[in-house]
Design an enzyme around this catalytic site. Structure first.
Site, PDB file in Angstrom:
ATOM      1  N   GLU A 127       0.834  -1.193   0.000  1.00 39.43           N
ATOM      2  CA  GLU A 127       0.000   0.000   0.000  1.00 39.43           C
ATOM      3  C   GLU A 127       0.869   1.243   0.000  1.00 39.43           C
ATOM      4  O   GLU A 127       1.748   1.399   0.859  1.00 39.43           O
ATOM      5  CB  GLU A 127      -0.916   0.026   1.225  1.00 39.43           C
ATOM      6  N   CYS A 128       0.646   2.132  -0.942  1.00 42.16           N
ATOM      7  CA  CYS A 128       1.259   3.452  -1.013  1.00 42.16           C
ATOM      8  C   CYS A 128       2.784   3.366  -1.008  1.00 42.16           C
ATOM      9  O   CYS A 128       3.389   3.158  -2.052  1.00 42.16           O
ATOM     10  CB  CYS A 128       0.738   4.341   0.114  1.00 42.16           C
TER      11      CYS A 128
END
Length: 451
Positions: free
Chosen positions: A337-338
C-alpha cells in the site's frame, strides 16, 4: 466501563496533538494505564501516542470501518485500561467530504458517549473566544463539550481576559497553555515527522508536552470529566472472533514478513493481529537495514510510509531489493500500500527500487488526499474481484502508469478511475485500507501463503 475523553478543536492547527499526547503522558506518569486513540486515518499521531503511553496507538475511522465498529474497536484497544484519550481530526464537526458528520470527531464522540474537551488557539482573540466556544457547544446538543483548554496564551493579562469571557459560557476552563517551542513537533510534506525517524527528539518532545500539560491543566478535573462518561455497552472487537468460525488449528503457520523501520511506519495494529489470528507467524523487518527477508518468508506486507525520504538508502540495499523481487516472481502473495507500491516500482525519483512493477514514481507538488470507495477489479490474495470496501489516499507522489494491465481497484471518487497493479501474487495500490472492516482479507492472504 472505561473513563474517556475526546480531545477536539475548532480547526486543524489548534494544538490537539500536543494536548492529547501531553495528557496521555501526564496521566501515564501518574501510574494510570492509558489507552491512546486517534480519529480518522492518520498513522503518524498514533506513533507519538504510543510513545506517551507504552501502548499501541489505535485509529477510530467511521468511514473506513463503519460506524458499527467504532465502539468495539475502541473497547478492544482500551481493554484493561484506567483511561482512554481520543485525539480528534481536523475541526470537531469536519468529516468525510459531502458525507455530513460521517467520520467526524463529533460523530465518534457520540458513538463513544464521550465528553469532549475543546482545544482553542487563543493567540489572536480575547472576548471572542466565548462566542466561538458557545457556537461549538450548542451546534449539536448530542455532543457534550465538558471543558476548554486554551492554547497559545500570551500573558497573564491575556489569560484573565479569556477566563472572564468564558466565565458565563457554562463551559469550564480546564487548562491554559502558554506558547512553548520545546513541545513543537517538526512537520514536512505529509504532516508530522514520525517517531521512528526522530526517536530521541520525540521522547524529549513528549516529555515537554507532558510537563506543559501537567503545569497548565487541571488533571483532577479532566479525570473526573472522563469518569463521568456512561457505560459504553459495546463488546470489544477481537481478531479471533472477526475470523470465526473457520480457524487455522493444526495447520502450519506461514511466515508473513511485515515491513517496518523508519521508511515504513504506516500500519494499523489490527492488521498484524488479524494476520496472526488467521494463522500466520508475523515477523517484522526493516528494508533500510535488513539485507534479506525473514527466514521462511511465504508472504510479504509492505504498508505506507516515507520511501521518498529514504530512496537512496532503500536503493542501496540491493540484496533486499533482489530478495523482494525474487519472492514476487515466485508468485508468493505480496500486499503493498502506497509506500509499498513505490518500493515495488522500477524507480523512485530516479533511484532503482525492486523492479517488480513496470512503473516509475516521482515526487510531486500535488497532494492527493481523501477517502475512497473502492471495488476490487482483479482477483488477488488481498481481495476477490467485486469486493467492495472503503479506503484512503494520502501522498505527494505520482506513479506512471498509475495502473497495470490488471488493476487493483476501481475508484468512484473524486473521479472514476482504475488504480494499482495485480500481477501474480502481487497486489499493489496507493489506497490504504483497514482490515478490521474486511477481516476476510487477512484470511485470504494467509491461505494464499500456504502451499
Amino acid at each position: 466501563m472505561v473513563a474517556r475523553l475526546v480531545i477536539a478543536a475548532p480547526s486543524s492547527g489548534a494544538g490537539k496533538t500536543t494536548v492529547a499526547t501531553g495528557l496521555m503522558a501526564a496521566f501515564a506518569e501518574r501510574g494510570l494505564a492509558v489507552s491512546p486513540h486517534k480519529v480518522g486515518p492518520d498513522y503518524i499521531d498514533p506513533g507519538y501516542h504510543a510513545l506517551a503511553t507504552g501502548r499501541p496507538g489505535r485509529n477510530l475511522d467511521a468511514f473506513m470501518c463503519g460506524t458499527e465498529l467504532v465502539a468495539p474497536l475502541f473497547a478492544h484497544g482500551a481493554r484493561g485500561c484506567d483511561l482512554a484519550v481520543v485525539e480528534g481530526v481536523m475541526g470537531l464537526y469536519d468529516g468525510a467530504a459531502d458525507q455530513g458528520e460521517l467520520a467526524s470527531t463529533a460523530q465518534v464522540a457520540k458513538l463513544l458517549k464521550a465528553p469532549v474537551v475543546l482545544v482553542v488557539d487563543a493567540s489572536s482573540q480575547s472576548r471572542s473566544v466565548a462566542a466561538l466556544v458557545h457556537g461549538f457547544a450548542s451546534w449539536d446538543p448530542e455532543v457534550r463539550i465538558g471543558g476548554v483548554i486554551l492554547n497559545k496564551v500570551a500573558t497573564d493579562r491575556h489569560e484573565h481576559l479569556l477566563r472572564e469571557a468564558l466565565g458565563e459560557s457554562g463551559v469550564p476552563v480546564l487548562g491554559v497553555l502558554r506558547r512553548a517551542p520545546a513541545v513543537a513537533t517538526p512537520s514536512r510534506h505529509l504532516g508530522l515527522v514520525p517517531v521512528a525517524e526522530r526517536r530521541g527528539d520525540a521522547v524529549e518532545a513528549v516529555r515537554a508536552q507532558a510537563a506543559q500539560v501537567r503545569e497548565g491543566c487541571d488533571l483532577d478535573a479532566l479525570l473526573a470529566l472522563a469518569r463521568s462518561a456512561p457505560a459504553l455497552g459495546a463488546s470489544a472487537w477481537s481478531a479471533e472472533a472477526a475470523l470465526s468460525p473457520r480457524g487455522a488449528d493444526g495447520l502450519a503457520r506461514p511466515v508473513v514478513a511485515v515491513a517496518g523501520g523508519a521508511a515504513f511506519t504506516f500500519s494499523y495494529a489490527e492488521h498484524a493481529e488479524l494476520l496472526s489470528a488467521a494463522g500466520a507467524e508475523v515477523v517484522a523487518f526493516d528494508p533500510l537495514r535488513d539485507e534479506k527477508l525473514p527466514d521462511g518468508t511465504r508472504g510479504l506486507v509492505i504498508g505506507g510510509g516515507f520511501p521518498e525520504v529514504y530512496a537512496p538508502e532503500l536503493s542501496a540495499n540491493e540484496a533486499l531489493r533482489g530478495a523482494v523481487a525474487e519472492l514476487a516472481r515466485s508468485g508468493a502473495p505480496v500486499a503493498a500500500e502506497c509506500a509499498g507500491l513505490l518500493y515495488l516500482a522500477r524507480s523512485l525519483d530516479g533511484k532503482p527500487m525492486c523492479g517488480v512493477l513496470d512503473a516509475d514514481a516521482r515526487m510531486s507538488e500535488r497532494l492527493t488526499l481523501g477517502y475512497r470507495d473502492a471495488v476490487a477489479v482483479t482477483d488477488s490474495p488481498v481481495a476477490a474481484a467485486g469486493t467492495r470496501l472503503r479506503g484512503h489516499e494520502f501522498h505527494r507522489t505520482v506513479l506512471e502508469p498509475g495502473a497495470g494491465p490488471a488493476p487493483a481497484w476501481g475508484l468512484r471518487q473524486p473521479e472514476r478511475r482504475v488504480e494499482g497493479f495485480v500481477q501474480g501474487g502481487v497486489h499493489a495500490s496507493y489506497v490504504h485500507t483497514h482490515w478490521a472492516a474486511v477481516p476476510e482479507t487477512a484470511r485470504r492472504f494467509v491461505e494464499s501463503c500456504r502451499p
